[in-house]
Design a protein around this motif. Sequence first.
Motif, PDB file in Angstrom:
ATOM      1  N   ALA A 198     -28.146   7.938  41.937  1.00 40.47           N
ATOM      2  CA  ALA A 198     -28.288   9.079  40.721  1.00 40.47           C
ATOM      3  C   ALA A 198     -29.680   9.074  40.194  1.00 40.47           C
ATOM      4  CB  ALA A 198     -27.558   8.697  39.583  1.00 40.47           C
ATOM      5  N   ALA A 199     -30.417   8.158  40.011  1.00 40.22           N
ATOM      6  CA  ALA A 199     -31.643   8.205  39.503  1.00 40.22           C
ATOM      7  C   ALA A 199     -32.710   8.939  40.325  1.00 40.22           C
ATOM      8  CB  ALA A 199     -32.379   7.062  39.033  1.00 40.22           C
ATOM      9  N   ASN A 200     -32.428   8.638  41.701  1.00 42.69           N
ATOM     10  CA  ASN A 200     -33.291   9.156  42.865  1.00 42.69           C
ATOM     11  C   ASN A 200     -32.812  10.724  43.250  1.00 42.69           C
ATOM     12  OD1 ASN A 200     -34.533   6.731  42.821  1.00 42.69           O
ATOM     13  ND2 ASN A 200     -33.342   5.838  44.287  1.00 42.69           N
ATOM     14  N   GLY A 201     -31.742  11.110  42.754  1.00 47.23           N
ATOM     15  CA  GLY A 201     -31.404  12.494  42.909  1.00 47.23           C
ATOM     16  C   GLY A 201     -30.504  12.578  44.322  1.00 47.23           C
ATOM     17  N   ALA A 202     -30.130  11.380  44.866  1.00 52.75           N
ATOM     18  CA  ALA A 202     -29.097  11.447  46.072  1.00 52.75           C
ATOM     19  C   ALA A 202     -27.736  11.544  45.314  1.00 52.75           C
ATOM     20  CB  ALA A 202     -29.391  10.110  46.844  1.00 52.75           C
ATOM     21  N   VAL A 203     -26.845  11.712  46.064  1.00 57.39           N
ATOM     22  CA  VAL A 203     -25.267  11.640  45.605  1.00 57.39           C
ATOM     23  C   VAL A 203     -24.882  10.301  45.846  1.00 57.39           C
ATOM     24  CG1 VAL A 203     -23.102  12.584  46.007  1.00 57.39           C
ATOM     25  CG2 VAL A 203     -25.171  14.147  46.364  1.00 57.39           C
ATOM     26  N   PRO A 204     -24.444   9.812  44.584  1.00 59.18           N
ATOM     27  CA  PRO A 204     -24.128   8.243  44.718  1.00 59.18           C
ATOM     28  C   PRO A 204     -22.688   8.173  45.493  1.00 59.18           C
ATOM     29  CG  PRO A 204     -23.578   9.325  42.583  1.00 59.18           C
ATOM     30  CD  PRO A 204     -24.430  10.306  43.519  1.00 59.18           C
ATOM     31  N   GLN A 205     -22.350   7.001  46.141  1.00 61.42           N
ATOM     32  CA  GLN A 205     -21.182   7.087  46.945  1.00 61.42           C
ATOM     33  C   GLN A 205     -20.008   6.673  45.912  1.00 61.42           C
ATOM     34  OE1 GLN A 205     -21.032   7.425  50.357  1.00 61.42           O
ATOM     35  NE2 GLN A 205     -23.251   8.306  49.686  1.00 61.42           N
ATOM     36  N   GLN A 206     -20.108   6.108  44.812  1.00 64.07           N
ATOM     37  CA  GLN A 206     -19.008   5.757  44.212  1.00 64.07           C
ATOM     38  C   GLN A 206     -19.621   5.683  42.713  1.00 64.07           C
ATOM     39  OE1 GLN A 206     -18.172   1.716  45.580  1.00 64.07           O
ATOM     40  NE2 GLN A 206     -19.319   0.753  44.151  1.00 64.07           N
ATOM     41  N   GLN A 207     -18.475   5.695  41.753  1.00 60.83           N
ATOM     42  CA  GLN A 207     -18.705   5.647  40.576  1.00 60.83           C
ATOM     43  C   GLN A 207     -19.015   4.245  39.892  1.00 60.83           C
ATOM     44  OE1 GLN A 207     -19.809   6.523  37.416  1.00 60.83           O
ATOM     45  NE2 GLN A 207     -18.496   8.510  37.555  1.00 60.83           N
ATOM     46  N   THR A 208     -19.740   3.928  38.891  1.00 55.64           N
ATOM     47  CA  THR A 208     -19.867   2.549  38.332  1.00 55.64           C
ATOM     48  C   THR A 208     -18.919   2.063  37.499  1.00 55.64           C
ATOM     49  OG1 THR A 208     -21.057   3.638  36.196  1.00 55.64           O
ATOM     50  CG2 THR A 208     -22.387   3.246  38.158  1.00 55.64           C
ATOM     51  N   GLU A 209     -18.618   0.678  37.300  1.00 56.12           N
ATOM     52  CA  GLU A 209     -17.856   0.133  36.401  1.00 56.12           C
ATOM     53  C   GLU A 209     -18.476  -0.664  35.358  1.00 56.12           C
ATOM     54  OE1 GLU A 209     -15.333  -2.410  38.795  1.00 56.12           O
ATOM     55  OE2 GLU A 209     -14.456  -0.466  39.885  1.00 56.12           O
ATOM     56  N   PRO A 210     -18.246  -0.220  33.975  1.00 61.77           N
ATOM     57  CA  PRO A 210     -17.513   1.034  33.551  1.00 61.77           C
ATOM     58  C   PRO A 210     -18.108   2.370  33.895  1.00 61.77           C
ATOM     59  CG  PRO A 210     -18.738  -0.020  31.738  1.00 61.77           C
ATOM     60  CD  PRO A 210     -18.717  -0.755  32.813  1.00 61.77           C
ATOM     61  N   PRO A 211     -17.580   3.319  34.237  1.00 52.88           N
ATOM     62  CA  PRO A 211     -18.026   4.678  34.555  1.00 52.88           C
ATOM     63  C   PRO A 211     -19.171   5.359  33.550  1.00 52.88           C
ATOM     64  CG  PRO A 211     -15.669   4.646  34.332  1.00 52.88           C
ATOM     65  CD  PRO A 211     -15.939   3.705  33.546  1.00 52.88           C
ATOM     66  N   SER A 212     -20.205   5.422  34.224  1.00 55.19           N
ATOM     67  CA  SER A 212     -21.422   5.927  33.540  1.00 55.19           C
ATOM     68  C   SER A 212     -22.116   7.123  34.224  1.00 55.19           C
ATOM     69  CB  SER A 212     -22.322   4.799  33.277  1.00 55.19           C
ATOM     70  OG  SER A 212     -23.016   4.459  34.689  1.00 55.19           O
ATOM     71  N   ILE A 213     -21.867   7.489  35.519  1.00 58.07           N
ATOM     72  CA  ILE A 213     -22.524   8.563  36.056  1.00 58.07           C
ATOM     73  C   ILE A 213     -21.934   9.767  35.831  1.00 58.07           C
ATOM     74  CG2 ILE A 213     -23.551   9.247  38.370  1.00 58.07           C
ATOM     75  CD1 ILE A 213     -23.275   6.532  39.568  1.00 58.07           C
ATOM     76  N   PRO A 214     -22.579  10.785  35.424  1.00 59.02           N
ATOM     77  CA  PRO A 214     -21.949  12.188  35.357  1.00 59.02           C
ATOM     78  C   PRO A 214     -21.079  12.649  36.305  1.00 59.02           C
ATOM     79  CG  PRO A 214     -24.184  11.951  33.988  1.00 59.02           C
ATOM     80  CD  PRO A 214     -24.099  11.054  35.057  1.00 59.02           C
ATOM     81  N   VAL A 215     -19.912  13.317  36.199  1.00 63.51           N
ATOM     82  CA  VAL A 215     -19.389  13.861  37.364  1.00 63.51           C
ATOM     83  C   VAL A 215     -20.233  14.860  38.035  1.00 63.51           C
ATOM     84  CG1 VAL A 215     -17.121  12.908  36.319  1.00 63.51           C
ATOM     85  CG2 VAL A 215     -17.906  15.168  35.893  1.00 63.51           C
ATOM     86  N   ARG A 216     -20.991  15.563  37.330  1.00 65.86           N
ATOM     87  CA  ARG A 216     -21.593  16.725  37.910  1.00 65.86           C
ATOM     88  C   ARG A 216     -22.628  16.137  39.198  1.00 65.86           C
ATOM     89  NH1 ARG A 216     -27.073  17.111  37.264  1.00 65.86           N
ATOM     90  NH2 ARG A 216     -26.792  15.677  35.497  1.00 65.86           N
ATOM     91  N   VAL A 217     -23.087  14.816  38.972  1.00 66.98           N
ATOM     92  CA  VAL A 217     -24.024  14.321  40.167  1.00 66.98           C
ATOM     93  C   VAL A 217     -23.093  14.261  41.393  1.00 66.98           C
ATOM     94  CG1 VAL A 217     -25.206  12.322  40.655  1.00 66.98           C
ATOM     95  CG2 VAL A 217     -25.308  12.990  38.138  1.00 66.98           C
ATOM     96  N   PHE A 218     -21.842  13.962  41.289  1.00 68.62           N
ATOM     97  CA  PHE A 218     -20.975  13.889  42.697  1.00 68.62           C
ATOM     98  C   PHE A 218     -20.667  15.162  43.283  1.00 68.62           C
ATOM     99  CE2 PHE A 218     -20.038   9.963  40.010  1.00 68.62           C
ATOM    100  CZ  PHE A 218     -20.226   8.878  41.209  1.00 68.62           C
ATOM    101  N   PHE A 219     -20.833  16.099  42.516  1.00 64.76           N
ATOM    102  CA  PHE A 219     -20.753  17.523  43.185  1.00 64.76           C
ATOM    103  C   PHE A 219     -21.941  18.559  43.036  1.00 64.76           C
ATOM    104  CE2 PHE A 219     -16.947  15.561  41.419  1.00 64.76           C
ATOM    105  CZ  PHE A 219     -16.109  15.557  42.680  1.00 64.76           C
TER     106      PHE A 219
END
Length: 319
Positions: free
Chosen positions: A48-69
């Motif tokens: 997420a920090a590098n601008g690439a689409v992450p493969q999964q959410q963190t635990e606990p969730p912390s990556i904005p859903v916007r990044v996945f789409f």
Amino acid sequence: DEDEAEGEDAPDAEGEAKKKKKKKKKSKKKPAGDAAAVDGSTGSQQSAANGAVPQQQTEPPSIPVRVFFPDGKFPEGEWQSYKDDNLWRETNAEKRVLQRSQENMINDVRQAAEVHRQVRKYIQTIAKPGISLTTLCETLEDSVRSLIEARGLDAGIAFPTGCSLNWVAAHWTPNAGDKTVLQYDDVMKLDFGTQIGGRIIDSAFTVAFNPRYDPLLAAVKDATNTGIKEAGIDVRLCDIGAAIQEVMESYEVELDGKTYQVKPIRNLNGHSIGPYQIHAGKSVPIVKGGEATRMEEGEFYAIETFGRSVKAAAAVTSR
């Protein structure tokens, strides 16, 4: 069902040993960041920090859903077809054009729903006996803020998280300093909301660990799904209530050697939802005999069902 992130392949130690060289090469140490990337959560954060689409959410969730789409279009969810005389709404060109004109607003609703789904999925893994309800609610609400990128009234938590136990049907949340801990024999109703632009997602689920409560949970789930299927433009609210009651009362639950018919709590209802307004004026009953008011085009609703054994009260009171 998400795949774990895979680390980099390790060198083939056996192959290196077979190579006879006069000078032994010094092993190159991987940077600390590469080693950390083996962990799925950390790897997702780095992506997420590098601008690439992450493969999964963190635990606990912390990556904005916007990044996945990255295309800005969020999942549609499940569609329910219209019934009978309203089937034409699915094929009528004018109605399709009208829906497209609302696409931006609907997309915001879908984003808020995706935040709710991802947070709900994680919370269901930690809502176990022994966790304090304060910790549970704080973790949930922190996750919502992160995933929705909370920004004042524009986006964030829609209402305080409810984690009502046992005889408390709804709308209880721990105050500061509360020490209540979830127990094996508890039945917890976990209710939380998300919102973007005032468009509210209101959804709840029940947690129980003792299998004797399984029929009670199954009855309420089936009744809720029935209410959703019956809902639609021009449908009378009283007809939805009658359908919910019929399904719920088809279930039985055995408690302490006695069998009870599952019954609705008659004075708890679903409701319409307006922009920045969780209860917008219309109530969706869960028993027959309610008002003949109809659902109208463009309205939002929360279909909510509350089941009880006959041992419990037929109606609830505020405390």
